[in-house]
Design an enzyme around this catalytic site. Structure first.
Site, PDB file in Angstrom:
ATOM      1  N   SER A 184       0.907  -1.292  -0.026  1.00  0.00           N
ATOM      2  CA  SER A 184       0.012   0.083  -0.078  1.00  0.00           C
ATOM      3  C   SER A 184       0.951   1.037  -0.084  1.00  0.00           C
ATOM      4  O   SER A 184       2.160   1.233   0.056  1.00  0.00           O
ATOM      5  CB  SER A 184      -0.835  -0.084   1.244  1.00  0.00           C
ATOM      6  N   TYR A 185       0.263   2.180   0.137  1.00  0.00           N
ATOM      7  CA  TYR A 185       1.030   3.723  -0.076  1.00  0.00           C
ATOM      8  C   TYR A 185       1.911   3.816   0.996  1.00  0.00           C
ATOM      9  O   TYR A 185       1.531   3.542   2.270  1.00  0.00           O
ATOM     10  CB  TYR A 185      -0.012   4.866  -0.304  1.00  0.00           C
ATOM     11  N   PRO A 186       3.284   3.952   0.548  1.00  0.00           N
ATOM     12  CA  PRO A 186       4.365   3.911   1.558  1.00  0.00           C
ATOM     13  C   PRO A 186       4.437   5.382   2.303  1.00  0.00           C
ATOM     14  O   PRO A 186       5.328   5.362   3.343  1.00  0.00           O
ATOM     15  CB  PRO A 186       5.617   3.729   0.886  1.00  0.00           C
TER      16      PRO A 186
END
Length: 862
Positions: free
Chosen positions: A335-337
């Site tokens: 997922s978005y880091p």
């Protein structure tokens, strides 16, 4: 049919999103800029049939900069940058022609859906895209809504489809907070950087840094490293004593006891305790306690913790780790880091993410057991309201990701599995002993339920020797009692992980910018990365921080930047006025700047102790054209020549070697020429130090060597050595490198194209004659008799490098091996300069690009 333009942040993201939304039924084509593709498909939007066009940008479309004249370091007082200097938005990468590309694709569209990354920077790019596209889109009917914003945290079918079904609007306040940060960093950073770079590089020759930069976040980051260095330097070790006792509960084994007083700093007192206890023969058990303890599973993973672990455990620098995480995200693996959140929302599909990992051989058993027995709800962490914690979104193998990609993915996955595992439980037994009047303790731990430590074995409870079964009142024979002499030790240099913790604690930077600031202080030669990824400040970094403390401690302390970050967050929340925050902050730093300039002597006193003045630095190299004395070549970055008699300093091209060029002199100013070279596989050219800094002709600019000089008769100039127009770039000319024999070559004076030809020739000269076909200058070649490639034992031939069939097989085109992008005159990269069409200086016409030869030369690219 309506047309919907959709824009993502990167080309790979656009392709992934389009594939999901179109269910694979899409056609793709390259955009006009060559970097971004356009994916088209049919569907429905706001209840009607629509034609979708999905494309992307490549990060920021625009960048903030000062208008033209204020970019000159020599003509502008840095103090003017705080208020007088106007700024403008320029294309971040002019070569991509991103604005034109967006306008071509947006023309005639009815709606736009923005799929930019869901953080403040992403919101800012939304409005950069809108500024380019809205003027060319179809005008909406009265109250019709045309702009939509997609919010998503991962590239999965569920998340993307959900985002498409719940479109919102871009957040203007968050975009403004980024605009404010950009303008503050530009004005403050440039003003301080320009002043201190010019001041100190004009006085000292061995600073070994091409830019002595200041940054509102970068400088406090360096401050943390120097603060730890100062503690190490000022540390004075103290001697202390520890009483150690061993008892023998069984004949074979002995048990080491810890002294309850821990340590004493007085030798005589320690000796007294030793004498008292040595008289005893037995240790008596005073109490035995058993307690069940819990080691909690980790909180869900956010960016800062991921960067800490990557540095401390995986040996990756923060910026490198962030680049890998972004790649894993765009490929759909995580997922978005970029997130500050450590708490999963109630509706997050934890079981779905866990099922994805059920077949991985490394943790399949653990995952299947969790799915069958039931997962544990992750611990309640901090909800920053941005993105869910970093989570693996699909299964992967080491072969797929390779190297560092797999190592980071493996950690993220193990961390996620650990968050839904049980806590680790263990039984702690504490036995308290008395030896005379002194108390000693022994602690043992036995794991009763390993929980999350099965998947994160590095967190497991260490195996300890088992404690004997005993009860209060039992006695054991004493094996030995001794006094250990030890010394307190200094702290070690900060690790990247510790620095990240400090930056987060004090509000320096954001989860996205922390790696950038750490990378900057390394690049500027302010700190070096030692073993264990510890950051050791250099002499320059130490002197700068001590100088800031001496003049104005707030320039280096984290307090003022932390306060600014809070104001920027208030802008993002709509609770503070953008213009007021900007004006107020710039006014504070403008006052600080003036005080810094007035007090620079304080920092200079520290510099004098650590660095040598220009006159005492470097080695004599070439003669000055004014006084005819030798100028000294200062090799430390930025490399330059200094004449101590005239007190003049001359910039040189960087990232190469400089040596005297045959003691030849420039016909214009009598300065001895020097030769710059980037190595045997690179390019080289002579230059006059004075002309390089003070262009002699109107069509020349600062930072030009002899290979760009338009002097009509000088034997080293472009007019005499230029052969033909570059086969690759638009403005360059291929110039004979007269120093390259016997492995002769010509090199473009703009780009890094190098053409090798006529190996083992005695002489290669550029003829005044030109080719009838392509207008390139002819070359006269005199070959070695024993190695001549010419037919019939001929040794001399004159012809066109591009068109002559005799020369056809003797030409090989390569790209110069450059150590780094070359910086002209230490002033940073500049765009290529064209000389325009028409005739070359000296009366020779500009050669045409030999089109038929282009393909032949391209085949030689290596």
């Amino acid at each position: 049919m309506k047309t919907v333009l959709m824009v993502a942040e990167k080309p790979s993201l656009a392709q992934s999103i389009a594939k999901i939304l179109s269910r694979g039924n899409m056609s793709s084509r390259k955009g006009l800029n060559g970097a971004c593709s356009v994916h088209e498909y049919a569907g429905s939007f706001v209840g009607q049939s629509a034609h979708f066009k999905m494309t992307s940008v490549c990060g920021h479309v625009m960048t903030l900069d000062f208008i033209g004249k204020y970019n000159s370091w020599d003509k502008v007082d840095p103090a003017e940058l705080f208020s007088k200097a106007p700024t403008e938005k320029k294309e971040a990468n002019p070569k991509l022609t991103m604005v034109k590309f967006l306008q071509v694709e947006g023309r005639g569209c009815d709606y736009i859906v923005l799929w930019l990354d869901c953080d403040k920077e992403g919101e800012n790019i939304c409005f950069e895209v809108l500024d380019a596209v809205l003027p060319v889109m179809n005008k909406p009917r009265s109250t019709e809504r045309t702009v939509y914003r997609a919010k998503f945290s991962s590239i999965t079918d569920t998340d993307i489809c959900n985002a498409m079904n719940h479109l919102g609007e871009p957040n203007r306040n968050e975009a403004l907070s980024v605009d404010a940060r950009q303008e503050l960093d530009l004005r403050i950073g440039c003003a301080f950087t320009r002043f201190q770079t010019k001041y100190f590089q004009g006085k000292y020759g061995n600073l070994d840094s091409s830019l002595i930069s200041f940054g509102p976040c970068q400088t406090p980051t360096l401050g943390f490293c120097v603060e730890r260095h100062d503690k190490i330097q000022s540390f004075k070790p103290e001697t202390y004593w520890v009483l150690q006792a061993k008892v023998n509960p069984e004949k074979e084994n002995s048990l080491t006891l810890d002294w309850d007083r821990v340590r004493v700093f007085d030798r005589e007192v320690a000796q007294m305790f030793l004498n008292i206890t040595k008289m005893e023969k037995e240790a008596k058990v005073e109490s035995v306690s058993k307690k069940e303890k819990v080691k909690q599973r980790p909180l869900a993973l956010n960016t800062v913790e991921m960067l800490r672990v990557a540095s401390a455990a995986l040996g990756m620098g923060p910026q490198h780790a962030m680049q890998i995480a972004e790649r894993l995200y765009t490929q759909g693996y995580i997922s978005y880091p970029r997130t500050e959140t450590t708490h999963y929302p109630e509706n997050f599909d934890l079981k779905g993410c866990l099922r994805q990992q059920a077949n991985n051989p490394y943790w399949a058993e653990t995952v299947k057991a969790l799915l069958s027995e039931g997962i544990n709800r992750p611990r309640k962490g901090h909800d920053a309201g941005d993105h869910p914690p970093i989570t693996p979104m699909r299964a992967a193998t080491e072969a797929e990701l390779g190297g560092d990609g797999w190592r980071l993915y493996e950690y993220i996955t193990r961390h996620f599995i650990a968050t839904v595992s049980a806590d680790c439980k263990y039984l702690q037994t504490t036995i308290s002993f008395s030896i005379g009047p002194e108390r000693f303790t022994c602690i043992g731990k036995v794991v009763t339920s390993p929980g999350f430590t099965e998947i994160m074995p590095w967190h497991s409870i260490p195996l300890e020797e088992s404690l004997p079964h005993c009860e209060r009142g039992d006695v054991f024979p004493i094996g030995e009692i001794k006094l250990l002499e030890k010394q307190t030790s200094p702290p070690d240099y900060l690790t990247e992980a510790e620095l990240i913790t400090l930056m987060e604690k004090h509000g320096i930077g954001t989860d996205a910018s922390i790696p950038v600031h750490i990378n900057n202080i390394c690049q500027r030669n302010y700190v070096t990365v030692e073993s264990g990824r510890r950051l050791k400040p250099t002499n320059l970094g130490i002197v700068l921080v001590h100088g800031y403390y001496k003049i104005d401690a707030e320039l280096v302390l984290p307090t003022i930047r932390s306060a600014v970050e809070k104001q920027l967050n208030l802008i993002a929340l709509g609770k503070a006025n953008y213009h007021q925050v900007l004006e107020h902050t710039l006014d504070i730093f403008k006052r600080k700047f003036h005080y810094f300039v007035d007090s620079i002597a304080g920092m200079d006193e520290l510099m004098e102790v650590s660095f040598s003045p220009l006159a005492a630095t470097g080695k004599p190299l070439s003669r000055c054209g004014k006084c005819h004395r030798f100028m000294k070549y200062i090799q430390a970055k930025p490399s330059r020549l200094h004449c101590s008699h005239c007190d003049d300093t001359y910039s040189l091209p960087q990232n190469g070697t400089i040596k005297l060029y045959k003691e030849l002199r420039c016909p214009l100013d009598d300065f001895e020429l020097v030769l710059w070279s980037s190595g045997s596989r690179g390019k080289s050219y002579p230059l006059c130090p004075y002309c390089y800094n003070h262009p002699p002709f109107r069509d020349m600019k600062k930072g030009m060597g002899c290979n760009e000089c338009t002097h009509p008769t000088c034997q080293h100039s472009l007019s005499m050595l230029g052969i033909g127009q570059c086969v690759e770039c638009d403005n360059g000319v291929l110039v004979l490198d007269s120093t390259s024999g016997p492995k002769w070559k010509m090199a473009c004076n703009k780009c890094n194209v190098v053409v090798h030809f006529f190996e083992n020739a005695h002489k290669v000269r550029v003829s005044p004659e030109t080719c009838d076909s392509c207008d390139a200058a002819l070359v006269d070649v005199d070959f070695n008799k024993a190695k001549s490639p010419l037919p019939g034992d001929e040794t001399q031939h004159s012809g066109c490098v591009f068109c002559d069939p005799v020369f056809q097989d003797l030409v090989e085109l390569k790209h110069a091996a450059m150590r780094h992008p070359m910086h002209r005159g230490g002033q940073g990269k500049r765009q290529g300069r064209g000389r325009g069409k028409g005739r070359r200086p000296g009366g020779r016409p500009n050669p045409k690009k030999p089109k038929d030869k282009m393909a032949a030369l391209a085949a030689y690219f290596v």
